[in-house]
Design a protein around this motif. Structure first.
Motif, PDB file in Angstrom:
ATOM      1  N   CYS A  70      19.062  13.751   9.024  1.00  0.00           N
ATOM      2  CA  CYS A  70      20.030  14.594   8.019  1.00  0.00           C
ATOM      3  C   CYS A  70      21.151  13.592   7.654  1.00  0.00           C
ATOM      4  O   CYS A  70      21.175  12.523   7.530  1.00  0.00           O
ATOM      5  N   HIS A 109      15.852  14.715  13.128  1.00  0.00           N
ATOM      6  CA  HIS A 109      15.689  16.108  13.491  1.00  0.00           C
ATOM      7  C   HIS A 109      13.914  16.268  13.464  1.00  0.00           C
ATOM      8  O   HIS A 109      13.161  15.755  12.719  1.00  0.00           O
ATOM      9  N   CYS A 167      24.289  17.186  17.095  1.00  0.00           N
ATOM     10  CA  CYS A 167      24.477  16.616  15.669  1.00  0.00           C
ATOM     11  C   CYS A 167      25.578  16.970  14.901  1.00  0.00           C
ATOM     12  O   CYS A 167      25.990  18.134  14.848  1.00  0.00           O
ATOM     13  N   CYS A 172      25.925  17.361  12.062  1.00  0.00           N
ATOM     14  CA  CYS A 172      25.432  18.503  10.896  1.00  0.00           C
ATOM     15  C   CYS A 172      25.565  19.907  11.635  1.00  0.00           C
ATOM     16  O   CYS A 172      25.477  20.688  10.745  1.00  0.00           O
TER      17      CYS A 172
HETATM   18 ZN   LIG Z   1      21.837  16.632  11.770  1.00  0.00          ZN
END
Ligand SMILES: [Zn+2]
Length: 452
Positions: free
Chosen positions: A254, A261, A316, A318
């Motif tokens: 990502c 991922h 993560c 994100c």
């Molecule tokens: Zn991520």
């Protein structure tokens, strides 16, 4: 930071909303799919009927007691894996095995399974490009159903214009097409993309190019190459993990650019200790093993990839709870012993690719007399400076095992230039070890876990 687009996609496949997706929901889904896959495989595939007999799966932990599947198993009799009639197979991929048996490895896909791959490419690429962008595909793509072809189809669904190209054989010409076609993103193999970044025209000028993003796939991604691409083109460099056996796509990074991922609705991943076969503690390195969850044609159960990596337990940036795997660090059987310790192709990559003008190299170990000889074949950019060779000599000596072996007088190094017509291939790069009859690589790994 944008959430990985894999999360809403996987949530939808599992049948929940993206915001209510939890690890428990994913694991429950995976357990149900593993049970389905085991039932199908033991009923229809002669290989798995023989290997597994009748199994019922209590929970995910009991799945770890099942035997592994290896590349050698597939080479021996690929058809014994089939769970559908051969009429339902729409694509067969033949992979030349690097083992000693010489039998090729065949992987079969149905139409629906190719559709799953196109769908993954569509969603995975939305991470780094969007409608209106133009992506050049530097991967083999002539055949229908090849990686380049499926990727082009996935991009078209995203409103992105694909420019299929194939492997780079003449960087100057490829750069011209990039300019003419207004390409603003690339997908390719690390050394191939590096050859574009390091190409100089006849007057010694580097191509002035601005790119939005680059996706590197099919081989180990050296940090030294990532840095060079970022600096040359001002782009973000994403990593993709996949192999034919996985249905080409396994996972993609990502915007955090900190590990892939994983495609968790279609594949179940484990990291194991390659010697004992037991799962490693969360976050530790080991061999990547996967099981297909949605393949009907040729399901694979606990397939040993031979790749060396680890899961990243930390969340993560994100914001996704999807599993993350760190970039692959090399091959389980990829280390070669020298008198001063072991070396891997990945160590050579990191040390050598920082050298200006180096496009690619081969590494061969031999023992012509009483001394190990490491021969490095160099592919240099046109007009490289002679100093480059000395820089490479010095870079090799920064690798501890090489430095020790040189110091002890147990190793000699030969540098040579590769011929002009040295063939460009998509094959994984490995140290070729010709000592002991050349059998040091891709040793057959045990298929049964020795769990006490
Ligand atoms: Zn991520």
């Amino acid at each position: 930071m944008k959430l990985t687009p894999l999360q809403p996609w996987i949530a939808q496949k599992i049948g929940v909303s993206s915001s209510s997706l939890t690890r428990e929901a994913i694991e429950q889904y995976q357990l149900a799919k593993l049970r389905q896959t085991l039932r199908l495989a033991t009923e229809r595939s002669t290989f798995y009927r023989r290997r597994l007999g009748q199994v019922s799966l209590k929970d995910l932990a009991s799945f770890q007691e099942l035997p592994f599947t290896t590349a050698a198993d597939i080479c021996q009799n690929p058809l014994s894996f089939l769970c559908v009639s051969q009429d339902e197979i729409s694509r067969v991929v033949t992979l030349q095995s690097s083992g000693t048996t010489g039998a090729p490895k065949r992987i079969y896909f149905t139409k629906e399974e190719q559709e799953l791959t196109i769908d993954f490419f569509h969603i995975g690429m939305s991470n780094l490009v969007g409608p209106g962008d133009t992506v050049m595909i530097l991967l083999p793509g002539q055949l229908p159903g090849s990686v380049g072809d499926l990727l082009a189809q996935g991009l078209a669904r995203l409103g992105v214009r694909p420019v299929p190209h194939g492997l780079v054989t003449e960087p100057g010409k490829t750069l011209e097409i990039i300019r003419e076609q207004r390409v603003n993103a690339l997908v390719g193999i690390p050394t191939q993309v590096l050859a574009l970044a390091r190409h100089r025209s006849e007057d010694g000028q580097r191509a002035a190019l601005r790119l939005k993003s680059v996706l590197l796939s099919t081989d180990y991604v050296p940090q030294a190459i990532t840095r060079e691409l970022e600096q040359s083109w001002g782009c973000r460099v994403f990593g993709h993990y996949g192999m034919t056996e996985m249905g080409l796509g396994g996972g993609v990074e990502c915007e955090a650019l900190g590990g892939y991922h994983l495609r968790e609705a279609d594949l179940y991943f484990e990291i194991i200790n390659p010697i004992t076969g037991a799962p490693v503690p969360e976050g530790e390195e080991g061999e990547v093993v996967f099981t297909t969850l949605t393949r009907r044609g040729m399901p694979l159960i606990r397939y040993r990839t031979g790749d060396w990596a680890r899961f990243i337990p930390e969340p993560c940036p994100c914001g996704s709870m999807l599993k993350r795997m760190a970039r692959v660090r090399g091959r389980v059987a990829g280390a070669c012993q020298l008198a001063g310790g072991s070396i891997t192709m990945q160590e050579l990559d990191e040390a050598l690719f920082a050298t200006a003008g180096l496009l690619n190299f081969t590494a061969t170990l031999s023992r012509p007399e009483q001394l190990d000889r490491l021969t490095i074949g160099l592919k240099m950019a046109a007009g490289f400076s002679e100093d480059g060779i000395q820089v490479i000599q010095a870079a090799l000596a920064t690798i501890p095992a090489i430095a020790r072996a040189l110091e002890q007088g147990d190793l000699e190094i030969c540098l040579e230039l590769l011929p002009e017509d040295w063939p460009v291939t998509a094959a994984k790069r490995l140290i070729k070890d010709l000592r002991n009859g050349g059998n040091n690589h891709e040793k057959t790994l045990p298929s049964h876990a020795a769990i006490p």
